[in-house]
Design a protein around this motif. Structure first.
Motif, PDB file in Angstrom:
ATOM      1  N   VAL A  30       0.847  -1.199   0.000  1.00  0.00           N
ATOM      2  CA  VAL A  30       0.000   0.000   0.000  1.00  0.00           C
ATOM      3  C   VAL A  30       0.880   1.245   0.000  1.00  0.00           C
ATOM      4  CG1 VAL A  30      -1.577   1.373   1.429  1.00  0.00           C
ATOM      5  CG2 VAL A  30      -2.020  -1.065   1.092  1.00  0.00           C
ATOM      6  N   ILE A  31       1.892   1.216   0.873  1.00  0.00           N
ATOM      7  CA  ILE A  31       2.800   2.372   0.965  1.00  0.00           C
ATOM      8  C   ILE A  31       3.578   2.556  -0.333  1.00  0.00           C
ATOM      9  CG2 ILE A  31       4.815   3.297   2.190  1.00  0.00           C
ATOM     10  CD1 ILE A  31       3.782   1.725   4.688  1.00  0.00           C
ATOM     11  N   VAL A  32       4.102   1.428  -0.861  1.00  0.00           N
ATOM     12  CA  VAL A  32       4.887   1.483  -2.110  1.00  0.00           C
ATOM     13  C   VAL A  32       4.053   2.044  -3.253  1.00  0.00           C
ATOM     14  CG1 VAL A  32       6.013   0.079  -3.886  1.00  0.00           C
ATOM     15  CG2 VAL A  32       6.464  -0.375  -1.458  1.00  0.00           C
ATOM     16  N   ASP A  33       2.791   1.611  -3.329  1.00  0.00           N
ATOM     17  CA  ASP A  33       1.921   2.050  -4.423  1.00  0.00           C
ATOM     18  C   ASP A  33       1.276   3.412  -4.153  1.00  0.00           C
ATOM     19  OD1 ASP A  33       2.509  -0.174  -5.904  1.00  0.00           O
ATOM     20  OD2 ASP A  33       0.670  -1.270  -5.423  1.00  0.00           O
ATOM     21  N   GLY A  34       1.572   4.012  -2.990  1.00  0.00           N
ATOM     22  CA  GLY A  34       1.130   5.379  -2.714  1.00  0.00           C
ATOM     23  C   GLY A  34      -0.308   5.529  -2.281  1.00  0.00           C
ATOM     24  N   PHE A  35      -0.886   4.468  -1.683  1.00  0.00           N
ATOM     25  CA  PHE A  35      -2.290   4.564  -1.251  1.00  0.00           C
ATOM     26  C   PHE A  35      -2.438   4.703   0.270  1.00  0.00           C
ATOM     27  CE2 PHE A  35      -2.745   2.485  -5.402  1.00  0.00           C
ATOM     28  CZ  PHE A  35      -3.714   3.301  -5.969  1.00  0.00           C
ATOM     29  N   ASP A  36      -1.299   4.948   0.955  1.00  0.00           N
ATOM     30  CA  ASP A  36      -1.367   5.046   2.408  1.00  0.00           C
ATOM     31  C   ASP A  36      -2.121   6.294   2.867  1.00  0.00           C
ATOM     32  OD1 ASP A  36       0.903   6.159   1.141  1.00  0.00           O
ATOM     33  OD2 ASP A  36       1.844   6.550   3.071  1.00  0.00           O
ATOM     34  N   GLY A  37      -2.320   7.242   1.976  1.00  0.00           N
ATOM     35  CA  GLY A  37      -3.074   8.445   2.312  1.00  0.00           C
ATOM     36  C   GLY A  37      -4.560   8.325   2.012  1.00  0.00           C
ATOM     37  N   ASN A  38      -4.941   7.209   1.423  1.00  0.00           N
ATOM     38  CA  ASN A  38      -6.350   6.985   1.084  1.00  0.00           C
ATOM     39  C   ASN A  38      -7.145   6.690   2.359  1.00  0.00           C
ATOM     40  OD1 ASN A  38      -8.694   5.087   0.421  1.00  0.00           O
ATOM     41  ND2 ASN A  38      -8.117   5.749  -1.636  1.00  0.00           N
ATOM     42  N   LEU A  39      -8.223   7.448   2.584  1.00  0.00           N
ATOM     43  CA  LEU A  39      -8.999   7.324   3.818  1.00  0.00           C
ATOM     44  C   LEU A  39      -9.538   5.912   4.021  1.00  0.00           C
ATOM     45  CD1 LEU A  39     -10.430   8.454   6.315  1.00  0.00           C
ATOM     46  CD2 LEU A  39     -12.269   9.251   4.807  1.00  0.00           C
ATOM     47  N   ASN A  40     -10.190   5.339   3.017  1.00  0.00           N
ATOM     48  CA  ASN A  40     -10.781   4.002   3.156  1.00  0.00           C
ATOM     49  C   ASN A  40      -9.725   2.940   3.392  1.00  0.00           C
ATOM     50  OD1 ASN A  40     -13.436   4.906   2.825  1.00  0.00           O
ATOM     51  ND2 ASN A  40     -13.303   4.774   0.593  1.00  0.00           N
ATOM     52  N   VAL A  41      -8.611   3.060   2.666  1.00  0.00           N
ATOM     53  CA  VAL A  41      -7.521   2.087   2.843  1.00  0.00           C
ATOM     54  C   VAL A  41      -6.935   2.221   4.242  1.00  0.00           C
ATOM     55  CG1 VAL A  41      -5.229   1.388   2.056  1.00  0.00           C
ATOM     56  CG2 VAL A  41      -6.981   2.007   0.381  1.00  0.00           C
ATOM     57  N   GLY A  42      -6.712   3.480   4.686  1.00  0.00           N
ATOM     58  CA  GLY A  42      -6.160   3.709   6.023  1.00  0.00           C
ATOM     59  C   GLY A  42      -7.065   3.143   7.106  1.00  0.00           C
ATOM     60  N   ALA A  43      -8.389   3.355   6.956  1.00  0.00           N
ATOM     61  CA  ALA A  43      -9.342   2.826   7.936  1.00  0.00           C
ATOM     62  C   ALA A  43      -9.293   1.299   7.969  1.00  0.00           C
ATOM     63  CB  ALA A  43     -10.750   3.297   7.596  1.00  0.00           C
ATOM     64  N   SER A  44      -9.145   0.667   6.804  1.00  0.00           N
ATOM     65  CA  SER A  44      -9.066  -0.795   6.732  1.00  0.00           C
ATOM     66  C   SER A  44      -7.813  -1.314   7.425  1.00  0.00           C
ATOM     67  CB  SER A  44      -9.079  -1.268   5.272  1.00  0.00           C
ATOM     68  OG  SER A  44     -10.305  -0.947   4.644  1.00  0.00           O
ATOM     69  N   ILE A  45      -6.695  -0.584   7.261  1.00  0.00           N
ATOM     70  CA  ILE A  45      -5.438  -1.014   7.893  1.00  0.00           C
ATOM     71  C   ILE A  45      -5.537  -0.899   9.415  1.00  0.00           C
ATOM     72  CG2 ILE A  45      -2.967  -0.516   8.117  1.00  0.00           C
ATOM     73  CD1 ILE A  45      -3.046   0.442   5.182  1.00  0.00           C
ATOM     74  N   VAL A  46      -6.107   0.215   9.905  1.00  0.00           N
ATOM     75  CA  VAL A  46      -6.294   0.376  11.350  1.00  0.00           C
ATOM     76  C   VAL A  46      -7.155  -0.765  11.887  1.00  0.00           C
ATOM     77  CG1 VAL A  46      -7.378   1.805  13.139  1.00  0.00           C
ATOM     78  CG2 VAL A  46      -5.992   2.880  11.357  1.00  0.00           C
ATOM     79  N   ASN A  47      -8.238  -1.084  11.199  1.00  0.00           N
ATOM     80  CA  ASN A  47      -9.138  -2.163  11.615  1.00  0.00           C
ATOM     81  C   ASN A  47      -8.419  -3.508  11.620  1.00  0.00           C
ATOM     82  OD1 ASN A  47     -11.904  -3.068  12.291  1.00  0.00           O
ATOM     83  ND2 ASN A  47     -11.747  -4.166  10.348  1.00  0.00           N
ATOM     84  N   MET A  48      -7.537  -3.729  10.629  1.00  0.00           N
ATOM     85  CA  MET A  48      -6.788  -4.987  10.556  1.00  0.00           C
ATOM     86  C   MET A  48      -5.873  -5.145  11.768  1.00  0.00           C
ATOM     87  SD  MET A  48      -4.040  -6.276   7.696  1.00  0.00           S
ATOM     88  CE  MET A  48      -2.785  -5.093   8.223  1.00  0.00           C
TER      89      MET A  48
END
Length: 732
Positions: free
Chosen positions: A134-152
């Motif tokens: 996610v970080i490599v592909d530059g999506f770590d700033g995406n709100l939905n992705v970030g929320a999913s990672i926190v939940n994981m």
């Protein structure tokens, strides 16, 4: 819009309206026929629909055979696999994407992939690897992705990593805030949960029911009632004061903080409390030593009476960390009151294993369960426990013991206990009168009834029902008639349906069928199914086919789903050798999909219960049982026994009919009892249906041949067989 676009739009609409897998597959076939397999819109929609119906193999095959797929199609497959709890499969599709290098995952891809990685509990490194991508592909700033990672990370119990990521997020919505609050609560970090919640409120984030339901348990565990009241103000401002999950949390909060009045008030505002609501209030009462209130509420929960509600109540009880005597009593009595007697006994045995001493309420409840099951061995054990725990038997325990021994076949022991009671109440008298009636001792029941009147103890409606039942099963027509008149005119008791049914049974069993019909016609109330069933039973005993047809017609109108009525009329026709009519009745029942209750018989040997069904060969000793039965039948025939097979199926040979009745469940149970007990030992069996004529006759012969007393409890009464004679006088 060209022809292809029109067809595509048409099939998209059809797919949207498809509700079954068969419809989806059929639509897919039409798409292929119409050469629309290159449409990515259709392929994506098909994939979503196939996954939603669990057809994952077809979905994967479709994606793999679609020319020039795009990332949206792959996302549909990754999402479908994730939602079907197939974490590794989702990750494998992602791995193939990365390997091919043609398509680049987007934010939606990673949102689903992080969720899929969260399903792989045995290898959390997979989740960290996806996080790295996610970080490599530059999506770590995406709100939905970030929320999913926190939940994981919260799901993995990595609460510090979750909070670090949460704190670094430049944008947060209510979902990610709620995830963090609930994460802290699940980790037992209640203070941190409260701080994050108030920080959320300070940031002006619009809270929802999940926000409140997440934080209220933290305030409850900390005992911070003031903070809880502050949260309740937010509840009111947010318009969530009627939300059941929020109200349940507040009930628990107030109860755990010792404010039971506040908890009661909130509980009362819940229209239909669920299991969790009841659990919160019951736990609150228990924590605050309000045992009586806890028991009453537990009974209210059990009082719904539905099987699933009883199961939920058991689940609540099992999950309770501390089980008081009051809660054990509520569970045992609740199960016994709803006919779940075996479970009530199991609960009592479990209670003993936990070392919890019973009281009078416990003993009364478990004795009631033993009585209904005919579990004499368990009942005797419970009786011994009364002495062990030095419980002075009160009137209720003594009455429960009388009822238990009577219903388990020990009428002599029941009578001994009855005479030991110094101050009998009407319930005690009822139990003994009922016991006499159950054992066919009608004269003793009537004498006891008049003894009771001589002592100026006022009979209740139940008293009259017990003595009328006793009269009907002993053929005491005149006595029963007088007692019924006494009930109506001397004691001004308005008869229930059960009283009327007893009178019909009384006349019917005595063969006074016209008198029974006249009585029905003079009844001040409309006769219901119980009345006509009593008349039909009498017609069966006396082979009165014409009258039976009238009763049967009424029953089919009033109670068409009762299988027993069809069985009775079929048996009447069979006994009259009208096999065509009997088959017709059975076909009607079959067409209505009504199933006859299977006959089974229980016998207790030692501390073990053994249950037999007709023709049963499942018992480990079945070979010895059948050998003993064969020997008995041979001796019975030498003594003049003739098989009564008139009510068995007409489309089998006479020899086969004989074989069918020879292996009825009661005969198998008796044979097992004979090979499992010492000579001279009394044998007791319990049949769930009315004992048939052939088994009744056979048991008389067996008691004579083996010189054994055999006690049979069937659906109607007890039969005491000794020296070739039954206590019922062949009147049952």
């Amino acid at each position: 819009m060209n022809s292809t676009q029109t067809k595509t739009a048409k099939f998209l609409t059809i797919l949207s309206q498809s509700t079954t897998l068969a419809q989806i597959i059929q639509t897919h076939a039409q798409i292929i026929i119409n050469n629309l397999t290159t449409s990515l819109h259709l392929a994506t929609k098909l994939t979503q629909k196939l996954c939603s119906h669990g057809s994952l193999h077809r979905a994967r095959l479709l994606v793999s055979t679609t020319p020039n797929p795009d990332i949206f199609l792959f996302n549909a497959l990754i999402e479908g696999l994730f939602k079907n709890q197939m974490g590794w499969d989702s990750i494998s599709v992602y791995g193939q994407l990365k390997k091919d290098g043609v398509l680049r995952p987007n934010g939606h891809s990673y949102g689903f992939l992080i969720g899929a990685a969260g399903l792989i509990w045995d290898d959390w490194k997979v989740g960290k690897s996806v996080h790295g991508n996610v970080i490599v592909d530059g999506f770590d700033g995406n709100l939905n992705v970030g929320a999913s990672i926190v939940n994981m990370y919260v799901g993995f119990g990595e609460i510090e990593d979750a909070y670090k990521l949460f704190d670094e997020m430049s944008e947060r919505d209510v979902v990610v805030w709620n995830t963090m609050v609930s994460g802290f609560v699940k980790s037992g970090l209640f203070g941190d949960a409260m701080r994050v919640f108030w920080r959320m409120v300070g940031c002006g984030v619009g809270i929802d029911s999940s926000s409140l339901a997440s934080v209220i348990p933290a305030a409850a565990e900390l005992g911070w009632l003031d903070f809880g009241m502050g949260i309740q103000c937010l509840v009111l401002k947010s318009g969530l004061h009627d939300h059941i999950q929020v109200l349940t949390g507040l009930v628990s909060l107030y109860a755990k903080c010792g404010d039971l009045d506040g908890a009661r008030s909130l509980f009362g505002r819940i229209g239909k409390p669920d299991l969790i609501c009841y659990n919160a209030m019951i736990s609150g009462f228990t924590c605050n030593d309000e045992t009586d209130c806890a028991v009453r509420l537990f009974h209210e929960l059990l009082g719904y009476g539905e099987k699933n509600e009883i199961e939920l109540a058991r689940k609540l009880f099992d999950e309770s960390p501390e089980k008081s005597l009051a809660s054990w009593n509520a569970m045992i009595s609740g199960h016994a009151q709803h006919g779940l007697n075996q479970m009530a006994i199991s609960l009592f045995q479990e209670m003993q294993a936990y070392g919890v001493h019973p009281n009078h309420v416990t003993i009364t409840s478990v004795l009631s369960a033993c009585a209904q099951l005919g579990a004499l061995i368990v009942g005797k054990w419970v009786h011994e426990l009364i002495s062990k725990y030095r419980l002075v038997p009160n009137i209720y325990v003594s009455t429960a013991l009388i009822d238990m021994y009577a219903k388990c076949g020990s009428i002599v022991k029941a009578r001994e206990l009855f005479h030991e009671i110094p101050d009998k109440n009407v319930v005690s008298w009822n139990a003994m009168i009922s016991g006499y009636g159950l054992h066919g001792l009608g004269h003793k029941a009537v004498k006891l009834f008049f003894d009771m009147l001589d002592l100026e103890i006022s009979p209740s409606e139940v008293t009259f029902l017990c003595v009328l039942y006793a009269c009907s099963h002993a053929g005491l027509v005149d006595e029963g008639n007088k007692i019924f008149e006494c009930m109506v005119h001397d004691y001004n008791v308005e008869p229930f349906t059960e009283h009327y049914a007893c009178m019909i049974d009384l006349f019917g069993r005595a063969g006074q069928l016209q008198k029974a019909v006249d009585f029905i016609e003079k009844m001040p109330v409309e006769p219901g199914p119980q009345i006509w069933a009593s008349l039909l039973g009498a017609c069966l005993n006396h082979k009165a086919t014409d009258l039976a047809l009238m009763a049967s017609d009424r029953l089919q109108q009033l109670d068409p789903e009762n299988t027993g009525h069809y069985v009775s009329i079929s048996n009447i026709y069979s006994a009259d050798r009208n096999f065509t009519a009997a088959a017709s009745i059975r076909q009607v029942a079959k067409n209505r999909r009504l199933a006859k209750t299977p006959g089974c018989t229980l016998i207790e040997i030692g501390n073990t219960s053994h249950v037999f069904t007709s023709g049963d060969k499942s018992h480990p000793q079945y070979a010895a049982i059948y050998e003993k039965l064969e020997m008995l039948i041979a001796k019975m025939k030498e003594a003049g026994f003739l098989t009564e097979a008139s009510i068995t199926l007409h489309d089998v040979e006479e020899e086969e009919k004989e074989l069918m009745v020879n292996v009825h469940s009661e005969k198998l149970a008796i044979a097992f009892g004979l090979i499992s007990t010492e000579l001279g030992t009394e044998i007791r069996i319990f049949k769930n249906l009315r004992v048939c004529v052939d088994c009744h006759n056979a048991t008389k012969f067996i008691s004579k041949i083996t010189d054994r007393i055999i006690i049979v409890r069937d659906a109607n009464r007890f039969h005491h067989f000794q020296d070739g004679v039954c206590s019922c006088g062949d009147y049952w």
